[in-house]
Design an enzyme around this catalytic site. Structure first.
Site, PDB file in Angstrom:
ATOM      1  N   HIS A 133       0.912  -1.104  -0.050  1.00 14.52           N
ATOM      2  CA  HIS A 133       0.130   0.039   0.034  1.00 14.52           C
ATOM      3  C   HIS A 133       0.722   1.287   0.123  1.00 14.52           C
ATOM      4  O   HIS A 133       2.061   1.241   0.657  1.00 14.52           O
ATOM      5  CB  HIS A 133      -0.923   0.055   1.137  1.00 14.52           C
ATOM      6  N   ASP A 148      -7.955  -5.279   0.267  1.00 13.58           N
ATOM      7  CA  ASP A 148      -8.486  -6.175  -0.980  1.00 13.58           C
ATOM      8  C   ASP A 148      -8.122  -7.613  -0.889  1.00 13.58           C
ATOM      9  O   ASP A 148      -8.507  -8.263  -1.307  1.00 13.58           O
ATOM     10  CB  ASP A 148      -7.800  -5.826  -2.508  1.00 13.58           C
TER      11      ASP A 148
HETATM   12  N1  ACO Z   1       3.901  -7.729  -4.738  1.00 15.61           N
HETATM   13  C1  ACO Z   1       5.435  -7.640  -5.143  1.00 15.61           C
HETATM   14  N2  ACO Z   1       6.312  -6.395  -4.930  1.00 15.61           N
HETATM   15  C2  ACO Z   1       5.752  -5.667  -4.570  1.00 15.61           C
HETATM   16  C3  ACO Z   1       4.164  -5.159  -4.344  1.00 15.61           C
HETATM   17  C4  ACO Z   1       3.400  -6.628  -4.389  1.00 15.61           C
HETATM   18  N3  ACO Z   1       2.080  -6.746  -4.233  1.00 15.61           N
HETATM   19  N4  ACO Z   1       3.883  -4.249  -3.920  1.00 15.61           N
HETATM   20  C5  ACO Z   1       5.033  -3.506  -3.806  1.00 15.61           C
HETATM   21  N5  ACO Z   1       6.201  -4.305  -4.348  1.00 15.61           N
HETATM   22  C6  ACO Z   1       7.554  -3.975  -4.390  1.00 15.61           C
HETATM   23  C7  ACO Z   1       7.834  -2.998  -5.715  1.00 15.61           C
HETATM   24  O1  ACO Z   1       8.239  -3.835  -6.665  1.00 15.61           O
HETATM   25  C8  ACO Z   1       8.960  -2.163  -5.198  1.00 15.61           C
HETATM   26  O2  ACO Z   1       9.962  -3.024  -5.097  1.00 15.61           O
HETATM   27  P1  ACO Z   1      11.519  -2.273  -5.337  1.00 15.61           P
HETATM   28  O3  ACO Z   1      11.642  -1.263  -4.276  1.00 15.61           O
HETATM   29  O4  ACO Z   1      12.273  -3.263  -5.222  1.00 15.61           O
HETATM   30  O5  ACO Z   1      11.522  -1.576  -6.711  1.00 15.61           O
HETATM   31  C9  ACO Z   1       8.449  -1.713  -3.613  1.00 15.61           C
HETATM   32  O6  ACO Z   1       7.667  -3.050  -3.158  1.00 15.61           O
HETATM   33  C10 ACO Z   1       7.716  -0.566  -3.504  1.00 15.61           C
HETATM   34  O7  ACO Z   1       6.502  -0.814  -4.449  1.00 15.61           O
HETATM   35  P2  ACO Z   1       6.041   0.657  -5.211  1.00 15.61           P
HETATM   36  O8  ACO Z   1       5.233   0.087  -6.568  1.00 15.61           O
HETATM   37  O9  ACO Z   1       6.997   1.622  -5.328  1.00 15.61           O
HETATM   38  O10 ACO Z   1       4.872   1.093  -4.216  1.00 15.61           O
HETATM   39  P3  ACO Z   1       3.682   2.100  -4.378  1.00 15.61           P
HETATM   40  O11 ACO Z   1       3.362   2.801  -3.276  1.00 15.61           O
HETATM   41  O12 ACO Z   1       3.877   2.636  -5.692  1.00 15.61           O
HETATM   42  O13 ACO Z   1       2.480   1.038  -4.871  1.00 15.61           O
HETATM   43  C11 ACO Z   1       0.770  -0.395  -4.622  1.00 15.61           C
HETATM   44  C12 ACO Z   1       1.521   0.648  -3.738  1.00 15.61           C
HETATM   45  C13 ACO Z   1       0.358  -0.001  -6.057  1.00 15.61           C
HETATM   46  C14 ACO Z   1      -0.589  -0.738  -3.968  1.00 15.61           C
HETATM   47  C15 ACO Z   1       1.473  -1.480  -4.808  1.00 15.61           C
HETATM   48  O14 ACO Z   1       1.814  -2.110  -3.418  1.00 15.61           O
HETATM   49  C16 ACO Z   1       0.655  -2.494  -5.721  1.00 15.61           C
HETATM   50  O15 ACO Z   1       1.049  -2.611  -6.850  1.00 15.61           O
HETATM   51  N6  ACO Z   1       0.114  -3.681  -4.665  1.00 15.61           N
HETATM   52  C17 ACO Z   1      -0.566  -4.813  -5.711  1.00 15.61           C
HETATM   53  C18 ACO Z   1      -1.751  -4.217  -5.921  1.00 15.61           C
HETATM   54  C19 ACO Z   1      -2.776  -3.775  -4.803  1.00 15.61           C
HETATM   55  O16 ACO Z   1      -3.179  -4.677  -3.936  1.00 15.61           O
HETATM   56  N7  ACO Z   1      -3.629  -2.746  -4.932  1.00 15.61           N
HETATM   57  C20 ACO Z   1      -4.716  -2.369  -3.819  1.00 15.61           C
HETATM   58  C21 ACO Z   1      -4.242  -1.194  -3.225  1.00 15.61           C
HETATM   59  S1  ACO Z   1      -5.252  -0.930  -1.994  1.00 15.61           S
HETATM   60  C22 ACO Z   1      -6.359   0.051  -2.811  1.00 15.61           C
HETATM   61  O17 ACO Z   1      -6.291   0.650  -3.565  1.00 15.61           O
HETATM   62  C23 ACO Z   1      -7.789  -0.023  -2.209  1.00 15.61           C
END
Ligand code: ACO
Length: 444
Positions: free
Chosen positions: A322, A379
């Protein structure tokens, strides 16, 4: 820079939000600039850069707005490190246990818990406005049956602005709010019925908000439908948990579109479109698809996690991570508890819940997820509950919309009343070509 004392004059600020008590100094191009620090009621601090461009010629660059505060708001407080979520100061755990969705909707919209009389009156108004204009049925007929119910819902909500007058007086604003909250479940259920080729069911005013929605979803003209009160209550809980989450992608979209003074209905339709994406509201659908895939390939939870960690693979552990929560999402904790109860009550298979719990267990012990502070978000478990109560997967994001609606409207109301509101218009750092001469077609 803001004058001392200017903060108190801003009507949109929370009552005790402090004046700019401190400042930070920016050294740039041989000059020194003092930037005021604004403090919120929970001691959150922000650098006020309102005059930055005017004074220095600089703008800020903040992809994904991770460090940008776009407004002052008194609706929702999140502490992502501590896993705290409060609506208007009330902890989500207390609201989840003791309140109802319409009560929470009032709280978000108007700032205080309603008196019993207000809640009764509000509920009555919403119950009386659940029907859609009869001409609206033709609207659904024009949509392909294969269409995802999210864009259908977004289009239907935007189309409400063709049926009802602009919300240009306080009374009309209230009417529009009531209409949106009342008609959204009907729109959602109509969109679903259309997609499966069944006739829409008219709303029933003798049922409460969630029972009526379940009735419109699952009843048919051929047979009676009994609404299980336990299922209606869990749906109410899900809506409460989704009701607001401050400046996320869809709420910021609502604020941005609303800042142009577009119609409230069209503004909310833009929020629905933003919510549709798999990185936002669409994640709950992706979680179920992921769990089903793992269920098909026995023992593949570990394999899946390996893929999610692999930088050369685009797979992500859906429902994990998140932007704000860097600890357990408090909503996920509440839903995890409800999951088992609901599955037992409705006698659904617990296979997907078992896989989800197994995935969570391994991920929370895995260095990759621990280091990045990736925990289950709302979620991760909501989809498992929706599926257990019979909501089809492509309706999951629509369910999120039903819940988020009062939050979006509350932000729209707050923005409308905030004297600082200007049309949203970010800037950019241009990286394209410098000026060049046009080359005629025959010379290329
Ligand atoms: N699985 C694997 N790796 C992940 C995940 C995941 N679900 N989420 C983040 N990471 C990793 C990224 O690859 C990144 O790694 P790095 O630093 O080595 O490059 C690091 O964790 C940070 O991730 P970001 O994408 O920079 O984090 P951001 O804050 O931009 O994204 C998000 C947040 C979009 C929610 C992300 O965690 C994600 O895609 N999760 C899966 C989708 C999801 O569950 N969305 C629902 C969010 S809640 C809502 O909207 C109600």
């Amino acid at each position: 820079m803001a004058e001392p004392g200017i903060e108190e004059k801003r009507k949109g600020a929370a009552p005790s939000a402090g004046a700019a008590q401190k400042s930070a100094t920016l050294q740039y191009d041989g000059k020194s600039y003092s930037l005021p620090i604004v403090e919120g009621t929970e001691s959150e601090r922000a650098l006020d850069i309102t005059r930055l461009r005017q004074d220095t010629g600089l703008i800020t660059l903040d992809s994904g707005y991770g460090n940008t505060g776009a407004c002052r708001s008194s609706i929702c407080f999140i502490d992502g490190e501590q896993g705290i979520l409060r609506y208007r100061g009330y902890p989500i755990e207390q609201l989840a246990e003791k309140s109802s969705f319409l009560e929470v909707a009032w709280l978000l919209l108007y700032g205080e818990l309603p008196t019993p009389e207000r809640l009764t009156g509000f509920t009555r108004e919403i119950t009386r406005h659940t029907m859609l204009h009869e001409d609206f049925r033709r609207f659904f007929d024009f949509m392909p049956k294969s269409a995802h119910p999210m864009p259908v819902s977004a289009a239907a909500v935007a189309a409400l602005s063709t049926f009802y007058k602009e919300a240009d007086t306080e009374d009309r604003v209230f009417r529009a709010i009531v209409r949106l909250l009342a008609k959204m479940p009907t729109i959602a259920a109509y969109a679903y019925k259309h997609s499966i080729g069944q006739p829409p069911m008219y709303p029933r005013n003798d049922l409460d908000y969630c029972s009526n929605f379940l009735y419109m979803m699952f009843a048919t003209p051929c047979e009676p439908y009994y609404v299980d009160p336990v299922v209606a209550r869990v749906l109410d809980l899900l809506l409460i948990l989704h009701a607001d989450h401050e400046q996320n992608c869809s709420t910021s979209t609502v604020r941005l579109v609303g800042s142009s003074q577009s119609s409230l209905y069209a503004t909310i339709a833009s929020g629905i479109s933003a919510l549709w994406g798999p990185l936002h509201g669409g994640a709950n659908q992706k979680v179920i698809e992921m769990l089903e895939r793992i269920a098909l390939e026995e023992g593949s939870a570990e394999v899946f996690l390996r893929k999610a960690k692999d930088k050369d693979d685009t797979t992500r552990l859906m429902g994990f991570g998140h932007r704000v929560y860097k600890s357990y999402d408090p909503r996920a904790a509440i839903l995890k508890k409800s999951c088992k109860e609901v599955i037992e009550r409705v006698g659904a298979s617990s296979k997907l819940l078992e896989i989800a719990m197994r995935l969570e267990e391994i991920a929370l012990e895995d260095d990759y997820f621990v280091k990045r502070k990736l925990y289950p978000n709302v979620d991760f478990y909501s989809g498992v509950i929706y599926q257990a109560i019979g909501i089809p997967v492509n309706m999951f994001t629509v369910m999120f919309t039903l819940g988020r609606l009062p939050g979006w409207i509350a932000h729209w109301l707050e923005m409308r009343k905030d004297p600082d509101t200007r049309i949203g218009r970010p800037r950019q750092v241009y990286t394209g070509h410098r000026e060049r001469a046009y080359v005629p077609l025959d010379q290329r």
